[in-house]
Design a protein around this motif. Structure first.
Motif, PDB file in Angstrom:
ATOM      1  N   ASP A   1       0.817  -1.220   0.000  1.00 54.14           N
ATOM      2  CA  ASP A   1       0.000   0.000   0.000  1.00 54.14           C
ATOM      3  C   ASP A   1       0.850   1.268   0.000  1.00 54.14           C
ATOM      4  N   ASP A   2       2.110   1.166   0.409  1.00 50.62           N
ATOM      5  CA  ASP A   2       2.999   2.334   0.431  1.00 50.62           C
ATOM      6  C   ASP A   2       3.667   2.591  -0.915  1.00 50.62           C
ATOM      7  N   LEU A   3       3.564   1.634  -1.848  1.00 49.71           N
ATOM      8  CA  LEU A   3       4.139   1.844  -3.175  1.00 49.71           C
ATOM      9  C   LEU A   3       3.376   2.944  -3.903  1.00 49.71           C
ATOM     10  N   VAL A   4       4.111   3.899  -4.464  1.00 55.78           N
ATOM     11  CA  VAL A   4       3.465   4.950  -5.241  1.00 55.78           C
ATOM     12  C   VAL A   4       3.819   4.863  -6.721  1.00 55.78           C
ATOM     13  N   LYS A   5       4.890   4.125  -7.053  1.00 58.43           N
ATOM     14  CA  LYS A   5       5.323   4.036  -8.456  1.00 58.43           C
ATOM     15  C   LYS A   5       6.098   2.750  -8.656  1.00 58.43           C
ATOM     16  N   ILE A   6       5.809   2.057  -9.751  1.00 57.07           N
ATOM     17  CA  ILE A   6       6.618   0.918 -10.167  1.00 57.07           C
ATOM     18  C   ILE A   6       6.933   1.075 -11.654  1.00 57.07           C
ATOM     19  N   THR A   7       8.071   0.573 -12.023  1.00 53.22           N
ATOM     20  CA  THR A   7       8.442   0.519 -13.434  1.00 53.22           C
ATOM     21  C   THR A   7       8.724  -0.941 -13.759  1.00 53.22           C
ATOM     22  N   ILE A   8       8.054  -1.432 -14.779  1.00 54.08           N
ATOM     23  CA  ILE A   8       8.156  -2.823 -15.197  1.00 54.08           C
ATOM     24  C   ILE A   8       8.903  -2.867 -16.518  1.00 54.08           C
ATOM     25  N   TYR A   9       9.952  -3.672 -16.556  1.00 50.90           N
ATOM     26  CA  TYR A   9      10.719  -3.874 -17.786  1.00 50.90           C
ATOM     27  C   TYR A   9      10.508  -5.316 -18.228  1.00 50.90           C
ATOM     28  N   ILE A  10      10.049  -5.504 -19.469  1.00 52.25           N
ATOM     29  CA  ILE A  10       9.906  -6.853 -20.021  1.00 52.25           C
ATOM     30  C   ILE A  10      10.638  -6.907 -21.356  1.00 52.25           C
ATOM     31  N   THR A  11      11.073  -8.101 -21.721  1.00 55.49           N
ATOM     32  CA  THR A  11      11.847  -8.246 -22.954  1.00 55.49           C
ATOM     33  C   THR A  11      11.010  -8.618 -24.159  1.00 55.49           C
ATOM     34  N   ASP A  12       9.718  -8.846 -23.956  1.00 55.57           N
ATOM     35  CA  ASP A  12       8.841  -9.193 -25.073  1.00 55.57           C
ATOM     36  C   ASP A  12       7.419  -8.783 -24.689  1.00 55.57           C
ATOM     37  N   VAL A  13       6.739  -8.067 -25.543  1.00 55.41           N
ATOM     38  CA  VAL A  13       5.377  -7.621 -25.240  1.00 55.41           C
ATOM     39  C   VAL A  13       4.439  -8.810 -25.027  1.00 55.41           C
ATOM     40  N   ALA A  14       4.783  -9.963 -25.551  1.00 52.90           N
ATOM     41  CA  ALA A  14       3.967 -11.165 -25.365  1.00 52.90           C
ATOM     42  C   ALA A  14       3.916 -11.595 -23.892  1.00 52.90           C
ATOM     43  N   TYR A  15       4.847 -11.102 -23.074  1.00 56.60           N
ATOM     44  CA  TYR A  15       4.873 -11.446 -21.652  1.00 56.60           C
ATOM     45  C   TYR A  15       3.872 -10.627 -20.836  1.00 56.60           C
ATOM     46  N   LEU A  16       3.315  -9.606 -21.422  1.00 55.43           N
ATOM     47  CA  LEU A  16       2.449  -8.684 -20.691  1.00 55.43           C
ATOM     48  C   LEU A  16       1.282  -9.374 -19.982  1.00 55.43           C
ATOM     49  N   PRO A  17       0.529 -10.275 -20.618  1.00 54.75           N
ATOM     50  CA  PRO A  17      -0.587 -10.909 -19.892  1.00 54.75           C
ATOM     51  C   PRO A  17      -0.133 -11.659 -18.635  1.00 54.75           C
TER      52      PRO A  17
ATOM     53  N   GLY B   1      -3.325  -5.296  -5.616  1.00 56.51           N
ATOM     54  CA  GLY B   1      -4.664  -5.247  -5.054  1.00 56.51           C
ATOM     55  C   GLY B   1      -5.337  -3.914  -5.305  1.00 56.51           C
ATOM     56  N   ALA B   2      -5.891  -3.335  -4.252  1.00 55.68           N
ATOM     57  CA  ALA B   2      -6.599  -2.061  -4.380  1.00 55.68           C
ATOM     58  C   ALA B   2      -5.659  -0.857  -4.353  1.00 55.68           C
ATOM     59  N   SER B   3      -4.383  -1.057  -3.992  1.00 58.61           N
ATOM     60  CA  SER B   3      -3.477   0.086  -3.852  1.00 58.61           C
ATOM     61  C   SER B   3      -3.144   0.747  -5.188  1.00 58.61           C
ATOM     62  N   LYS B   4      -2.999  -0.026  -6.222  1.00 59.86           N
ATOM     63  CA  LYS B   4      -2.774   0.454  -7.584  1.00 59.86           C
ATOM     64  C   LYS B   4      -1.785   1.623  -7.688  1.00 59.86           C
ATOM     65  N   PRO B   5      -0.480   1.358  -7.454  1.00 56.96           N
ATOM     66  CA  PRO B   5       0.499   2.428  -7.636  1.00 56.96           C
ATOM     67  C   PRO B   5       0.574   2.828  -9.112  1.00 56.96           C
ATOM     68  N   THR B   6       1.035   4.035  -9.367  1.00 55.27           N
ATOM     69  CA  THR B   6       1.230   4.410 -10.763  1.00 55.27           C
ATOM     70  C   THR B   6       2.277   3.474 -11.334  1.00 55.27           C
ATOM     71  N   SER B   7       2.220   3.253 -12.639  1.00 55.28           N
ATOM     72  CA  SER B   7       3.176   2.309 -13.221  1.00 55.28           C
ATOM     73  C   SER B   7       3.539   2.718 -14.642  1.00 55.28           C
ATOM     74  N   THR B   8       4.722   2.280 -15.020  1.00 57.01           N
ATOM     75  CA  THR B   8       5.216   2.467 -16.379  1.00 57.01           C
ATOM     76  C   THR B   8       5.703   1.112 -16.861  1.00 57.01           C
ATOM     77  N   LEU B   9       5.356   0.769 -18.080  1.00 57.13           N
ATOM     78  CA  LEU B   9       5.816  -0.474 -18.693  1.00 57.13           C
ATOM     79  C   LEU B   9       6.769  -0.124 -19.819  1.00 57.13           C
ATOM     80  N   VAL B  10       7.935  -0.781 -19.816  1.00 63.63           N
ATOM     81  CA  VAL B  10       8.932  -0.558 -20.848  1.00 63.63           C
ATOM     82  C   VAL B  10       9.316  -1.906 -21.451  1.00 63.63           C
ATOM     83  N   VAL B  11       9.224  -2.015 -22.762  1.00 68.16           N
ATOM     84  CA  VAL B  11       9.701  -3.221 -23.451  1.00 68.16           C
ATOM     85  C   VAL B  11      11.130  -2.929 -23.878  1.00 68.16           C
ATOM     86  N   VAL B  12      12.053  -3.765 -23.404  1.00 68.66           N
ATOM     87  CA  VAL B  12      13.486  -3.551 -23.645  1.00 68.66           C
ATOM     88  C   VAL B  12      14.057  -4.670 -24.502  1.00 68.66           C
ATOM     89  N   ALA B  13      15.195  -4.393 -25.126  1.00 69.84           N
ATOM     90  CA  ALA B  13      15.858  -5.392 -25.974  1.00 69.84           C
ATOM     91  C   ALA B  13      16.445  -6.529 -25.146  1.00 69.84           C
TER      92      ALA B  13
END
Length: 111
Positions: free
Chosen positions: A55-71, A82-94
């Motif tokens: 619940d204390d998280l306010v931001k996460i950044t997710i790095y994945i190597t293939d957009v197919a991994y997103l689901p 859960g209900a906390s829903k921190p802001t997030s950024t998704l980055v697909v990296v090489a």
């Protein structure tokens, strides 16, 4: 002051959690769900070591190597935040530091 959807106001103190990798005790699972679980366990550990929760998280950044991994990542993240829903950024990296890594996540907690 207008607060936009998916925004949070940070507190006075913050904890920056560096990118957590999907390797545990020298082992990296192949599946994206298992890798994501390890990463999220490491984030929870960092939070708990500082007397914080998800619940204390306010931001996460997710790095994945293939957009197919997103689901697979999304399914694990949904139950993690859960209900906390921190802001997030998704980055697909090489690639990540280890070619077996498919996901890495960093975070910022405020309290």
């Amino acid at each position: 002051m207008q607060i936009y959807q998916n925004t949070k106001i940070a507190g006075n103190k913050s904890l920056y959690i560096s990118g957590q990798t999907p390797s545990k005790e020298g082992y990296t699972p192949h599946g994206i769900e298992e890798q994501t679980e390890i990463v999220l366990e490491k984030i929870i550990t960092a939070l708990h070591e500082n007397n914080l929760t998800v619940d204390d998280l306010v931001k996460i950044t997710i790095y994945i190597t293939d957009v197919a991994y997103l689901p697979g990542v999304r399914s694990k993240l949904a139950s993690f935040v859960g209900a906390s829903k921190p802001t997030s950024t998704l980055v697909v990296v090489a690639g990540l530091i280890d070619p077996d890594f498919k996901v890495e996540i960093d975070g910022i907690a405020a309290f």
